[in-house]
Design a protein around this motif. Structure first.
Motif, PDB file in Angstrom:
ATOM      1  N   LEU A 194       0.820  -1.204   0.000  1.00  0.00           N
ATOM      2  CA  LEU A 194       0.000   0.000   0.000  1.00  0.00           C
ATOM      3  C   LEU A 194       0.862   1.265   0.000  1.00  0.00           C
ATOM      4  N   THR A 195       1.951   1.244   0.748  1.00  0.00           N
ATOM      5  CA  THR A 195       2.842   2.411   0.803  1.00  0.00           C
ATOM      6  C   THR A 195       3.453   2.691  -0.563  1.00  0.00           C
ATOM      7  N   ILE A 196       3.843   1.645  -1.276  1.00  0.00           N
ATOM      8  CA  ILE A 196       4.426   1.807  -2.612  1.00  0.00           C
ATOM      9  C   ILE A 196       3.402   2.381  -3.585  1.00  0.00           C
ATOM     10  N   GLY A 216      11.732   4.865  -0.316  1.00  0.00           N
ATOM     11  CA  GLY A 216      12.866   4.535   0.554  1.00  0.00           C
ATOM     12  C   GLY A 216      12.524   4.716   2.015  1.00  0.00           C
ATOM     13  N   GLU A 217      13.332   5.562   2.704  1.00  0.00           N
ATOM     14  CA  GLU A 217      13.167   5.722   4.146  1.00  0.00           C
ATOM     15  C   GLU A 217      11.965   6.577   4.520  1.00  0.00           C
ATOM     16  N   THR A 227       6.574  11.561   6.679  1.00  0.00           N
ATOM     17  CA  THR A 227       5.855  10.372   6.241  1.00  0.00           C
ATOM     18  C   THR A 227       6.836   9.216   6.101  1.00  0.00           C
ATOM     19  N   LYS A 228       6.578   8.149   6.824  1.00  0.00           N
ATOM     20  CA  LYS A 228       7.453   6.974   6.764  1.00  0.00           C
ATOM     21  C   LYS A 228       7.352   6.316   5.399  1.00  0.00           C
ATOM     22  N   GLY A 229       8.498   5.894   4.847  1.00  0.00           N
ATOM     23  CA  GLY A 229       8.538   5.297   3.518  1.00  0.00           C
ATOM     24  C   GLY A 229       8.338   3.792   3.533  1.00  0.00           C
ATOM     25  N   ALA A 230       8.436   3.193   2.336  1.00  0.00           N
ATOM     26  CA  ALA A 230       8.241   1.743   2.191  1.00  0.00           C
ATOM     27  C   ALA A 230       9.464   0.951   2.591  1.00  0.00           C
TER      28      ALA A 230
END
Length: 490
Positions: A194-196, A216-217, A227-230
Motif C-alpha cells: 500500500l505504501t508503494i 525509501g526511508e 511520512t514513513k517510507g516503504a
C-alpha cells in the motif's frame, strides 16, 4: 424596568450545513445540460437508464461501514421503524449491484445501464469537496474480458467530449501490472504494498525525487510533517521508478517500455496482454492515443477494483491564490469490480463501469471558462399598471414561439426594471410605452449588443442619441426580431 434586548438565538439564524451547496440557475442549468448530453452518449451506445432510491440498507452498501452500533462513518444513516439501518447512497454503483442481484434472473445479460443523480458522503467538506454532489454513471454487469473495459474507456472519452471538455485525457492502468511489479520486488506484506502504491499515486504532485523518498526511508514535507517510507533498497526503488516513468506519448510506446521493466512474472505479463488487447479495441473504436493514454501511476480503490482502472482528467490549468499554475485533475473514474455484485449471490458476476462527477466537472469547467454563459429570459417591462395584461399578451406570444420570457412582477419604474433584467442575464427587453401603444409597435433592446456598443460611446449625449442595440418594430415583427437577435448573439 424593561428587559435588555436579547441577542437572537443562533439556532434560529438562517444557515446551512457545511458541504451542502445551494445552486442557482447558472449552476443548475450547467449540470442539467451536462447530464442530458452525457446520458445521450450512454443511450447512443445502447445503455438503458434506471433510477434507484436515495436510501439503501446500510449492510447492502458495504463500504465506509465500521464495526459499530451506528453505521454513520462515511455515510448518512438513519434507523427505520423496523430497526434496520438505512443510508443515503454514497455512489450509484452500490445501488446498481443490489438491483442487479435482486433482478438477475430476469435481466438481459450482460446488463448495460446508466444512471444519474445526487449522492451523499459523510466526510469533511473542503474546497471543491462537497457532501452532496451529482454523478452520472455507466456500467456493464455480466461481461468478462477486456472488450467491456475498452468500451467503458472509449465511452468515458466520448462523454467528457459531450460534456464540453476540450483538453482532457483518460488514463488507464490495470491491477495485474501493479501486482506483478510488487511481486517482482518481493513486496509481500500488505502495508508495504500500500505504501508503494500510494507513493506512485503522488508522482504528479511530488515528482520522481519525492516518490523516491517515499519508496525509501521516508519524506519530510514543507510543513515539517514526516511520512514513513516503504523501506525499499536502492535497486528496488530504481525498478519502481522505471515502472512509473514508462508512460510515453503513445499507447504502443508505453507498452514497450512497461514490458522492459519486469519479465517472467505471470501477473505482470497478463497485465501487458490485457492492455495490448484494450489498445487494439480502442483503435477499432476510433479512440486516438492523445485521448486515452496508458499510465502506470494510476491507482484506484485497491480493495475494490479487480482489473483495468482508469481516470478522466482535465488538462487545463488555473492559477491559485499565489499565482501558481494548478492542474484541475480528475473529474471521474472507474474500472473493473468483479466482486461487488457477486457478494449478493452465490455465483460469479463480473462488472465494469465508471462515474463522472458532474458537480466537479461543471465547477472545473466554470473556472476554465469552458461553460457557456447563462442566458436568462427576455423580460417584458411594465411601464403602465393599467396595461399590465398587454405585457402578458406579448410574453405569451414569445413563449408560444419557444422564446424563454417573463413579465416584470415588481412595482418599480423603468430604470430599476432594466437593472433587474441585467441581473437576470436577460438577452433583451421588450418596452411598450404610450407612444408604442398608439403606433402598434414595441421597442426591443438587445442588452448583449447594446452593452458591447456602449463601451465605445464616450458621453451620455451620444448614448441618448444612438440608443445602442435598440430597435422599434411593429408588434407583428416582435417575435421574429427577437429570434434574429438571439441567433446573432449566439
Amino acid at each position: 424596568m424593561m428587559a435588555k434586548n436579547k441577542k437572537p438565538n443562533p439556532k434560529s439564524l438562517a444557515r446551512k450545513p457545511r458541504g451542502f451547496p445551494d445552486k442557482r440557475e447558472d449552476v443548475l442549468k450547467a449540470e442539467l445540460d451536462m447530464i442530458h448530453r452525457v446520458s445521450s452518449v450512454y443511450r447512443l451506445w445502447g445503455f438503458e437508464g434506471i433510477e434507484t432510491g436515495a436510501f439503501e440498507y446500510a449492510d447492502a452498501l458495504g463500504k465506509f461501514l465500521p464495526d459499530q452500533d451506528r453505521p454513520n462513518a462515511g455515510v448518512f444513516a438513519i434507523q427505520d421503524d423496523d430497526e434496520q439501518w438505512m443510508s443515503l447512497r454514497y455512489d450509484l454503483t452500490a445501488p446498481l449491484a443490489r438491483f442487479a442481484a435482486e433482478n438477475w434472473d430476469t435481466l438481459p445479460k450482460p446488463f448495460r445501464r446508466y444512471a444519474y443523480g445526487p449522492v451523499w458522503r459523510n466526510e469533511k467538506p473542503g474546497p471543491g469537496r462537497f457532501r452532496e454532489f451529482m454523478q452520472c454513471d455507466a456500467d456493464t454487469v455480466g461481461a468478462k474480458g477486456p472488450a467491456a473495459d475498452a468500451e467503458m474507456i472509449a465511452m468515458m472519452a466520448e462523454a467528457l467530449k459531450a460534456a464540453g471538455a476540450q483538453r482532457f485525457n483518460v488514463r488507464v492502468n490495470t491491477r495485474d501490472l501493479m501486482s506483478g511489479l510488487l511481486d517482482s520486488i518481493d513486496a509481500r506484506d500488505e502495508e508495504t504494498r500500500l505504501t508503494i502504491l500510494r507513493a506512485l499515486d503522488k508522482l504528479d504532485r511530488l515528482g520522481l525525487s519525492g516518490v523516491a523518498d517515499l519508496l525509501g526511508e521516508g519524506r519530510e514535507d514543507e510543513s515539517g510533517d514526516y511520512t514513513k517510507g516503504a523501506g525499499l533498497d536502492a535497486e528496488r526503488v530504481k525498478r519502481v521508478l522505471a515502472f512509473a516513468e514508462s508512460g510515453k506519448s503513445s499507447r504502443g510506446e508505453t507498452l514497450e517500455a512497461l514490458a522492459a521493466v519486469v519479465s517472467g512474472n505471470e501477473a505482470y505479463d497478463r497485465g501487458i496482454t490485457e492492455l495490448r488487447e484494450i489498445d487494439g479495441l480502442l483503435s477499432a473504436m476510433g479512440t486516438p492515443d492523445g485521448v486515452v493514454v496508458f499510465d502506470p501511476t494510476i491507482v484506484r480503490g485497491l480493495e475494490y477494483y479487480t482489473g483495468p482502472v482508469f481516470e478522466g482528467e482535465l488538462l487545463d490549468e488555473i492559477l491559485d491564490e499565489k499565482g501558481r499554475a494548478v492542474r484541475i485533475g480528475s473529474v471521474g473514474g472507474g474500472g473493473r469490480y468483479d466482486g461487488l455484485v457477486s457478494r449478493f449471490r452465490n455465483e460469479e458476476i463480473p462488472a465494469t463501469g465508471f462515474s463522472l462527477g458532474i458537480s466537479r466537472l461543471a465547477a472545473a469547467m466554470s473556472l476554465t471558462g469552458e461553460l457557456d454563459a447563462l442566458s436568462g429570459p427576455v423580460v417584458v417591462l411594465v411601464l403602465d399598471r393599467e396595461h399590465v395584461a398587454d405585457s402578458h399578451v406579448l410574453a405569451h406570444q414569445l413563449r408560444a414561439a419557444g422564446i424563454r420570457s417573463e413579465v416584470y412582477m415588481g412595482s418599480s419604474g423603468m430604470r430599476p426594471q432594466m437593472k433587474y433584467a441585467d441581473r437576470r442575464g436577460a438577452p433583451a427587453v421588450v418596452i411598450v410605452g404610450e407612444d408604442e401603444r398608439q403606433k402598434g409597435t414595441v421597442t426591443i433592446k438587445d442588452l448583449i449588443v447594446g452593452a458591447q456598443k456602449a463601451k465605445a460611446i464616450k458621453d451620455n449625449t451620444e448614448w441618448r442619441e444612438s440608443r445602442p442595440g435598440q430597435v422599434e418594430v411593429s408588434r407583428d415583427e416582435m417575435v421574429q426580431t427577437i429570434k434574429s437577435m438571439l441567433e446573432a448573439d449566439n
